[in-house]
Design an enzyme around this catalytic site. Structure first.
Site, PDB file in Angstrom:
ATOM      1  CG  HIS A  99      30.707  43.100  43.060  1.00  0.00           C
ATOM      2  ND1 HIS A  99      31.057  42.638  41.812  1.00  0.00           N
ATOM      3  CD2 HIS A  99      31.535  44.135  43.321  1.00  0.00           C
ATOM      4  CE1 HIS A  99      32.050  43.363  41.337  1.00  0.00           C
ATOM      5  NE2 HIS A  99      32.354  44.296  42.231  1.00  0.00           N
ATOM      6  CG  HIS A 101      32.293  47.591  46.382  1.00  0.00           C
ATOM      7  ND1 HIS A 101      33.520  47.036  46.660  1.00  0.00           N
ATOM      8  CD2 HIS A 101      32.143  47.497  45.035  1.00  0.00           C
ATOM      9  CE1 HIS A 101      34.101  46.641  45.531  1.00  0.00           C
ATOM     10  NE2 HIS A 101      33.275  46.914  44.524  1.00  0.00           N
TER      11      HIS A 101
HETATM   12  P1  AMP Z   1      35.011  45.768  41.537  1.00  0.00           P
HETATM   13  O1  AMP Z   1      36.378  46.356  41.289  1.00  0.00           O
HETATM   14  O2  AMP Z   1      33.922  46.788  41.810  1.00  0.00           O
HETATM   15  O3  AMP Z   1      34.643  44.789  40.451  1.00  0.00           O
HETATM   16  O4  AMP Z   1      35.145  44.991  42.899  1.00  0.00           O
HETATM   17  C1  AMP Z   1      35.605  43.682  42.988  1.00  0.00           C
HETATM   18  C2  AMP Z   1      36.035  43.506  44.396  1.00  0.00           C
HETATM   19  O5  AMP Z   1      36.181  42.120  44.631  1.00  0.00           O
HETATM   20  C3  AMP Z   1      37.363  44.171  44.737  1.00  0.00           C
HETATM   21  O6  AMP Z   1      37.178  45.131  45.768  1.00  0.00           O
HETATM   22  C4  AMP Z   1      38.230  42.995  45.178  1.00  0.00           C
HETATM   23  O7  AMP Z   1      39.053  43.325  46.259  1.00  0.00           O
HETATM   24  C5  AMP Z   1      37.216  41.959  45.554  1.00  0.00           C
HETATM   25  N1  AMP Z   1      37.683  40.591  45.449  1.00  0.00           N
HETATM   26  C6  AMP Z   1      38.286  39.996  44.415  1.00  0.00           C
HETATM   27  N2  AMP Z   1      38.550  38.705  44.688  1.00  0.00           N
HETATM   28  C7  AMP Z   1      38.081  38.480  45.934  1.00  0.00           C
HETATM   29  C8  AMP Z   1      38.062  37.333  46.792  1.00  0.00           C
HETATM   30  N3  AMP Z   1      38.561  36.141  46.421  1.00  0.00           N
HETATM   31  N4  AMP Z   1      37.501  37.470  48.031  1.00  0.00           N
HETATM   32  C9  AMP Z   1      36.999  38.658  48.417  1.00  0.00           C
HETATM   33  N5  AMP Z   1      36.991  39.767  47.650  1.00  0.00           N
HETATM   34  C10 AMP Z   1      37.534  39.686  46.432  1.00  0.00           C
END
Ligand code: AMP
Ligand code: ZN
Length: 141
Positions: A99, A101
């Site tokens: 993903h 951001h």
């Molecule tokens: P990372 O730490 O770069 O892997 O980012 C993962 C992101 O996914 C974090 O910023 C979380 O807040 C976000 N995240 C996890 N679960 C969900 C969810 N169910 N809906 C939206 N965002 C999520």
């Protein structure tokens, strides 16, 4: 991948504040936002990280990353925006479905690369999602 939270979001098995969808790409609000407008762009297909995502998948993602950044910028006028993408736990990756951001920044917020997850206010996230969708609709490409 059956146990992947982002695959479940793409499949509609768990809810999300969806912002954008096409055949291969999906975008939705981060529910632990660093700041208003924090959102994510993912491929619908499951690849754990940038090492395993093929080039043509990355090529489909990047125009959407640009569009989402423009929409967040237009909708919420943050002081700045980082595009962030983590690979591996040491890099701060917590969800192992690649993903990007769109990470709005506030002047002087002194945010760290591992900014930490704090649950956001869902009504506020929903209102921000409405504003971003409106900006997206106003941006033709
Ligand atoms: P990372 O730490 O770069 O892997 O980012 C993962 C992101 O996914 C974090 O910023 C979380 O807040 C976000 N995240 C996890 N679960 C969900 C969810 N169910 N809906 C939206 N965002 C999520
Ligand atoms: Zn997945």
């Amino acid at each position: 991948m059956s146990d992947c939270i982002f695959c479940k979001i793409v499949a509609g098995e768990i809810p999300s504040f969806k912002l954008y969808e096409d055949d291969e790409v999906f975008s939705f609000m981060d529910i632990n936002p660093l700041h208003d407008g924090h959102c994510l762009i993912i491929p619908k297909a499951h690849y754990p990280n940038i090492f395993e995502a093929p080039g043509d998948v990355l090529a489909k993602l990047m125009p959407v990353v640009g569009r989402m950044a423009r929409a967040v910028n237009a909708a919420l006028s943050p002081d700045g925006i980082n595009i962030m993408q983590a690979n591996g736990e040491a890099a701060g990756q917590s969800v192992f479905h690649i993903h990007f951001h769109v990470l709005p920044r506030a002047m002087g917020d002194d945010a760290k690369i591992n900014w930490g997850l704090r649950p956001g206010d869902m009504d506020r996230i929903a209102a921000n999602a409405d504003k971003i969708r409106a900006a997206l609709a106003a941006d033709g490409a």
